[in-house]
Design a protein around this motif. Structure first.
Motif, mmCIF file in Angstrom:
data_model
loop_
_atom_site.group_PDB
_atom_site.id
_atom_site.type_symbol
_atom_site.label_atom_id
_atom_site.label_comp_id
_atom_site.label_asym_id
_atom_site.label_seq_id
_atom_site.Cartn_x
_atom_site.Cartn_y
_atom_site.Cartn_z
ATOM 1 N N ARG A 196 0.662 -34.497 42.538
ATOM 2 C CA ARG A 196 -0.152 -35.463 43.197
ATOM 3 C C ARG A 196 0.365 -35.563 44.730
ATOM 4 O O ARG A 196 -0.606 -35.755 45.290
ATOM 5 C CB ARG A 196 -0.160 -36.841 42.458
ATOM 6 N N GLN B 27 -6.215 -45.488 42.009
ATOM 7 C CA GLN B 27 -5.244 -44.540 41.376
ATOM 8 C C GLN B 27 -5.685 -43.080 40.999
ATOM 9 O O GLN B 27 -4.759 -42.077 41.062
ATOM 10 C CB GLN B 27 -4.483 -45.099 40.086
ATOM 11 N N THR B 28 -6.813 -42.946 40.848
ATOM 12 C CA THR B 28 -7.374 -41.584 40.516
ATOM 13 C C THR B 28 -7.916 -41.015 41.791
ATOM 14 O O THR B 28 -7.689 -39.517 41.998
ATOM 15 C CB THR B 28 -8.297 -41.639 39.403
ATOM 16 N N TYR B 29 -8.804 -41.693 42.687
ATOM 17 C CA TYR B 29 -9.426 -41.034 43.596
ATOM 18 C C TYR B 29 -8.701 -41.405 44.956
ATOM 19 O O TYR B 29 -9.182 -40.608 46.043
ATOM 20 C CB TYR B 29 -10.943 -41.781 43.681
ATOM 21 N N GLY B 30 -7.969 -42.218 45.189
ATOM 22 C CA GLY B 30 -7.433 -42.870 46.513
ATOM 23 C C GLY B 30 -6.049 -42.003 46.889
ATOM 24 O O GLY B 30 -5.565 -41.349 46.070
ATOM 25 N N LEU C 158 5.704 -35.558 33.078
ATOM 26 C CA LEU C 158 5.153 -36.712 34.183
ATOM 27 C C LEU C 158 5.539 -36.338 35.481
ATOM 28 O O LEU C 158 5.163 -36.483 36.541
ATOM 29 C CB LEU C 158 5.718 -38.265 33.778
ATOM 30 N N LEU D 254 -2.164 -42.813 48.662
ATOM 31 C CA LEU D 254 -1.271 -44.060 48.316
ATOM 32 C C LEU D 254 -1.556 -45.207 49.184
ATOM 33 O O LEU D 254 -1.407 -46.272 48.380
ATOM 34 C CB LEU D 254 0.118 -43.399 48.776
ATOM 35 N N TYR E 249 10.560 -42.810 41.669
ATOM 36 C CA TYR E 249 9.284 -43.048 42.084
ATOM 37 C C TYR E 249 9.151 -44.114 43.239
ATOM 38 O O TYR E 249 8.277 -43.911 44.058
ATOM 39 C CB TYR E 249 8.223 -43.025 41.034
ATOM 40 N N GLN F 146 3.343 -35.994 39.028
ATOM 41 C CA GLN F 146 3.620 -36.833 39.975
ATOM 42 C C GLN F 146 3.717 -35.915 41.464
ATOM 43 O O GLN F 146 3.323 -36.305 42.433
ATOM 44 C CB GLN F 146 4.520 -37.820 39.980
ATOM 45 N N VAL G 36 4.884 -50.377 39.925
ATOM 46 C CA VAL G 36 5.195 -49.017 40.387
ATOM 47 C C VAL G 36 5.170 -48.195 38.850
ATOM 48 O O VAL G 36 4.440 -46.976 38.825
ATOM 49 C CB VAL G 36 6.808 -48.894 40.554
ATOM 50 N N LEU H 286 -11.060 -35.367 43.267
ATOM 51 C CA LEU H 286 -10.505 -35.181 44.433
ATOM 52 C C LEU H 286 -11.232 -34.078 45.405
ATOM 53 O O LEU H 286 -11.803 -34.284 46.339
ATOM 54 C CB LEU H 286 -9.087 -35.308 44.777
ATOM 55 N N MET I 37 -4.317 -47.029 47.414
ATOM 56 C CA MET I 37 -3.865 -47.568 46.217
ATOM 57 C C MET I 37 -3.136 -48.834 46.331
ATOM 58 O O MET I 37 -3.433 -49.798 45.580
ATOM 59 C CB MET I 37 -2.715 -46.398 45.582
ATOM 60 N N LEU I 38 -2.098 -48.761 47.156
ATOM 61 C CA LEU I 38 -1.273 -49.842 47.391
ATOM 62 C C LEU I 38 -2.172 -50.845 48.153
ATOM 63 O O LEU I 38 -1.889 -52.485 47.581
ATOM 64 C CB LEU I 38 0.056 -49.636 48.606
ATOM 65 N N GLU J 78 8.075 -43.509 46.756
ATOM 66 C CA GLU J 78 6.985 -44.195 47.282
ATOM 67 C C GLU J 78 7.174 -45.152 48.753
ATOM 68 O O GLU J 78 6.274 -45.181 49.429
ATOM 69 C CB GLU J 78 6.359 -45.160 46.227
ATOM 70 N N GLU K 165 7.266 -42.630 51.497
ATOM 71 C CA GLU K 165 5.907 -42.022 51.537
ATOM 72 C C GLU K 165 5.215 -43.026 52.260
ATOM 73 O O GLU K 165 4.461 -42.600 53.244
ATOM 74 C CB GLU K 165 5.398 -41.484 50.242
ATOM 75 N N ARG L 241 1.309 -47.225 38.364
ATOM 76 C CA ARG L 241 1.022 -46.385 39.308
ATOM 77 C C ARG L 241 1.606 -45.051 39.015
ATOM 78 O O ARG L 241 0.664 -44.071 39.176
ATOM 79 C CB ARG L 241 1.540 -46.747 40.779
ATOM 80 N N TYR L 242 2.657 -45.028 38.353
ATOM 81 C CA TYR L 242 3.234 -43.454 38.040
ATOM 82 C C TYR L 242 3.215 -43.184 36.896
ATOM 83 O O TYR L 242 3.853 -42.397 36.246
ATOM 84 C CB TYR L 242 4.597 -43.743 38.843
ATOM 85 N N SER L 243 2.393 -43.937 35.995
ATOM 86 C CA SER L 243 2.149 -43.427 34.557
ATOM 87 C C SER L 243 1.142 -42.679 34.435
ATOM 88 O O SER L 243 0.088 -42.688 35.452
ATOM 89 C CB SER L 243 2.089 -44.888 33.591
ATOM 90 N N PHE L 244 1.117 -41.983 33.407
ATOM 91 C CA PHE L 244 -0.207 -40.952 33.209
ATOM 92 C C PHE L 244 -0.647 -40.888 31.845
ATOM 93 O O PHE L 244 0.263 -40.505 31.002
ATOM 94 C CB PHE L 244 -0.082 -39.639 33.762
ATOM 95 N N TYR M 151 15.077 -52.829 42.343
ATOM 96 C CA TYR M 151 13.979 -52.592 43.220
ATOM 97 C C TYR M 151 13.577 -54.032 43.982
ATOM 98 O O TYR M 151 13.051 -53.510 45.191
ATOM 99 C CB TYR M 151 12.819 -52.286 41.847
ATOM 100 N N ASP M 152 13.660 -55.012 43.303
ATOM 101 C CA ASP M 152 13.320 -56.049 44.164
ATOM 102 C C ASP M 152 14.147 -56.180 45.259
ATOM 103 O O ASP M 152 13.780 -56.630 46.242
ATOM 104 C CB ASP M 152 13.584 -57.382 43.099
ATOM 105 N N ARG N 280 -1.572 -35.095 48.059
ATOM 106 C CA ARG N 280 -1.887 -35.982 49.217
ATOM 107 C C ARG N 280 -1.198 -35.731 50.575
ATOM 108 O O ARG N 280 -1.678 -36.023 51.502
ATOM 109 C CB ARG N 280 -1.217 -37.479 48.507
ATOM 110 N N ASN O 193 5.282 -56.777 45.140
ATOM 111 C CA ASN O 193 5.082 -55.743 44.384
ATOM 112 C C ASN O 193 6.254 -55.763 43.480
ATOM 113 O O ASN O 193 7.223 -56.067 43.881
ATOM 114 C CB ASN O 193 5.160 -54.603 45.575
ATOM 115 N N SER O 194 5.762 -55.376 42.324
ATOM 116 C CA SER O 194 6.992 -55.414 41.032
ATOM 117 C C SER O 194 7.141 -53.882 40.615
ATOM 118 O O SER O 194 6.211 -53.245 40.702
ATOM 119 C CB SER O 194 6.693 -56.411 40.099
#
Lengths: 530, 530
Positions: free
Chosen positions: A343, B451-454, A336, B456, A304, A340, B488, A382, B459-460, A308, A311, B491-494, A270-271, A347, B483-484
């Motif tokens: 969502r 993360q809920t209302y925005g 999950l 991507l 993801y 995602q 991510v 939303l 969010m970022l 991301e 996106e 952001r992508y957990s629920f 990722y890094d 979006r 960004n690590s």
């Protein structure tokens, strides 16, 4: 899995293969390298086995499979040895081929701290190039000078030796010119040497013999991971203050080397990818993600991360493809991933696309209550559609009445609607069907709810009911049913305000521990009434 | 405080007082007993000092101050000694007085496990009563029998000895009657003896020499507290299966003894009072609360407990009085007490009374943001008045803009209104004025909000802003700004669904630790470019 990546067994097989004729050794190497595709030492051993019996075609084949993923000096020197052997008899044309191979090699591993001998070999090779005319001689001299000038600005173990040789070289060419050139290059060399000394500290921390295995969480692995992180951070700091293109090349080289060893570490992939994206090379970033997903096909988080990246750069269709790959035919898709994707659709394509997918996802075998919660909250937050959200929660209740987690989320939603009548009704419905051992959190929430919405009588009543329901479950003594001072504290606290000191709180909390203990001795056995 | 309750110093003073003439010892005793009002041993020493010099009036005075709060056998035997001495010369009338004193004593401490010698002394005293007529003799015999029959059903160290004496007594009176009486009492005695053996185990765990000091949290204190809790639970179980009036007397006696030693333990006072209330004696419960508040005047939780008892029994005015005492003139009232009083008024007198008090409480020096939050949430949850709630929050913001806790509560409220425009505006207002070190939690909430209302991008963006704002505060290296993969994952957990294994999570979390560490070595010092 663990067995597959058994390092000791791998070493044993590799040693056995050494003693076998090449035809029998091949399947062993192939299996080893399928498991450890970045193990340069096994590739080297494999290719050397072919070279030993002059299987030139097989040798070439293997080099083409491993060189670009294994930026390791011994393997690449093996390659040069092979190239030189092949071109030995081809005179001038062969020498050009060999020079190209050297250039190719140095462009890939010339930055390695251990590349000194390669630079030397290259320079020796260049010096030995035939030169018939003065022009050719001058060209050769220029080529040697260039090679030296690249070598002496590269931090390697041999940088001092190379500098001395370069001094001799220039002085032998022209004492007059030497002074100017050497004083021009002296500071660059000094910088390379200084950086080399720093770099060596990081390099020495790294186990260059390590095989790439999935993390088991051992401290040795952690140390190696840390050592690589430090080395990468060092390189990213551009300690040599070179131009950014060259610096980026060095950083990419270090990442590539790192991934030979930390091949199973998603954070390194990722890094590396985000570093590429940040450096402006989106294509390279995407390529890294493709390799990462080949290395770690089961890593949901990497997918993801990849989606991301696409996106956020506006490549919605590409991002959608990543999600579609993740979901597959939907049968094995995680809850999950459904969430995602819903969502993502909301979006990028809007309410209707998200709704459609939700309707299908509900039928998926892995559809848990989370999917209902996520969809309902999306509709509420939303689309500001409390009615749809409520309907979704209510539909989910038929299916997830036995899930305390779902009840709590539904209650939270109704709390946001400030709808105490329905919250109370929900708690009563849920508690009438949940077994006591599953209802601890629901009772807790019900109690908190009454502390906010109820009067004193309803507060006390729900606490008493909670105690009765839960003590039946826990088979505790009747002492546990008694109203305790700790209950008072919980009723009369507000946020972080407490009606007592923290020492009191500690003391009262001890009480709870001992009341479980009480049940043991609370009842006097009948036999003592003799 | 700690000095005041210094046990060693107290023992030293008590020993010194022994050597002084009474007039000089008095102030020492008075001071000791002001600090340790339930220390029976000091009361005994004090009263004995007066008795030694025949200060009868002073002796009486002291007994009247301590006896009822110090249910301890040695002190009470001292009392009987005094009574007998005083009445010695008064013949028949004096004997009646002494008998009354014995009855008085036994009604208070006759249940003590160490009361055996008192019963014996009493019986000996009864046996020695003069009897001129047969009728008197018969009355005397009846009195002795009654005393025996009470003594042998009491679990004491001397219960076996008393039983033997009783057997002798009955046999000496009438062999014919003895058999019937003894076989009637044998099972009751057996039960008392069995319970005595169990009870002794609990009694032996208790340090009967301990002085009542406020809890310091030491394990010795905890052990004593536990020992008492066990003893109380044992008594509450009514192991002797006696009638509930007698059992309740024993339980009250045990609580009273317990409070001599655990005088500063609010939970014991509370348990005692609620036990009374539960046993139907509201008056006794209230009396215990009065004594509790005398012992622990600063205990806010005890006051709520007391007010709650009154309120839940319908004594609203009495409850109000408890709150008013707690609030005093308002200057020193805690924020929590304002909140609880507002809630109390809302429950018992209605919206307008609560509003009025809130308007005043706002001016109180201890009015924190919690009072605003509590009042606003009350208006919202109970009165369903979102507008008033909103106005209160907005009014509070002028005063508490610098309190991250208030911002978070206000944001939660707006989230319940689903009012994302105002939530975003609130975060921006707050973050523009909060210093970075105070804004960690606000940034966290803002991130969760996006993360809920925005989308991507938002969010970022908020995550990036958060990192920039907080790294400036923490003086971290630029690595922390990247960004690590952990971001991510977040952001992508629920809820409790994660896109990776818990081992991955552990690994990524380690990353966070090391990136703080990175900052140390991340920058290469200039001097190495020599």
């Amino acid at each position: 899995m663990t067995d597959l990546y058994n390092v000791e067994a791998a070493e044993k097989h590799a040693n056995e293969a050494l003693l076998l004729p090449i035809s029998e050794a091949v399947p062993i190497y192939e299996q080893l390298l399928a498991t450890f595709p970045t193990a340069a030492k096994y590739w080297k051993q494999y290719v050397e086995a072919h070279m030993a019996v002059n299987n030139d075609d097989a040798t070439k084949q293997i080099f083409s499979r491993c060189l670009l993923n294994c930026l390791q000096i011994p393997l690449w020197r093996c390659y040069i040895r092979f190239i030189r052997k092949v071109n030995e008899k081809k005179a001038i044309e062969g020498q050009e081929e060999t020079k190209k191979a050297f250039d190719f090699m140095l462009s890939y591993v010339g930055a390695d701290i251990a590349s000194g001998p390669v630079w030397m070999e290259y320079i020796t090779f260049l010096k030995a190039m035939p030169a018939q005319t003065t022009q050719e001689e001058s060209q050769r001299m220029t080529a040697v000078r260039k090679a030296y000038q690249r070598a002496i600005v590269t931090p390697t173990h041999h940088v001092e030796q190379l500098w001395k040789e370069y001094e001799n070289f220039e002085n032998s060419v022209s004492r007059a010119l030497a002074k100017g050139l050497l004083s021009e290059y002296q500071p660059k060399y000094n910088s390379a040497r200084a950086v080399y000394r720093e770099q060596k500290k990081y390099v020495d921390e790294i186990d260059w013999n390590m095989l790439a295995v999935p993390t088991s969480g051992s401290s040795k692995e952690e140390m190696q991971w840390m050592a690589w992180k430090k080395f990468l951070a060092f390189e990213k700091g551009n300690p040599q203050r070179i131009d950014s293109a060259s610096a980026n090349k060095r950083i990419a080289f270090t990442y590539e080397q790192c991934l030979m060893y930390l091949y199973h570490y998603p954070d390194i992939w990722y890094d590396y990818a985000t570093w590429h994206a940040k450096s402006g090379s989106m294509d390279s970033a995407i390529k890294v993600f493709h390799r990462a997903l080949k290395a770690l096909p089961d890593s949901e988080m990497l997918r993801y991360a990849y989606a991301e990246l696409e996106e956020s750069s506006g490549a919605i269709q590409a991002a959608k493809k990543v999600y579609e790959n993740l979901l597959g035919d939907g049968v094995n898709a995680t809850a999950l991933s459904h969430i995602q994707y819903i969502r993502f659709l909301r979006r990028t394509e809007g309410v209707e696309a998200a709704r459609k997918y939700f309707v299908d996802a509900r039928k998926s075998p892995n559809c848990t209550y989370h999917v209902y919660v996520a969809y309902a909250m999306m509709a509420f937050c939303l689309d500001k559609d409390a009615k749809i959200a409520h309907n979704v929660f209510e539909a989910g209740l038929k299916r997830f009445m036995h899930e305390p987690g779902y009840i709590l989320e539904y209650a939270d939603f109704l709390t946001r609607l400030n709808d105490d009548r329905n919250i109370r009704a929900l708690f009563e419905r849920a508690l009438s069907s949940l077994p006591p051992e599953e209802s601890v959190e629901v009772w807790k929430k019900f109690t908190q709810f009454e502390q906010t919405y109820g009067d004193l009588a309803s507060m006390l009543k729900v606490e008493q009911r909670r105690k009765e329901a839960l003590s039946r479950a826990g088979d505790e003594g009747s002492a546990a049913l008694e109203n305790s001072l700790q209950d008072v504290v919980s009723r009369y606290s507000f946020m972080d305000l407490w009606p007592c000191s923290s020492r009191d709180l500690d003391h009262l909390a001890r009480k709870e521990v001992s009341s479980a203990f009480q049940s043991e001795w609370f009842y006097i056995p009948e036999y003592i009434f003799s």
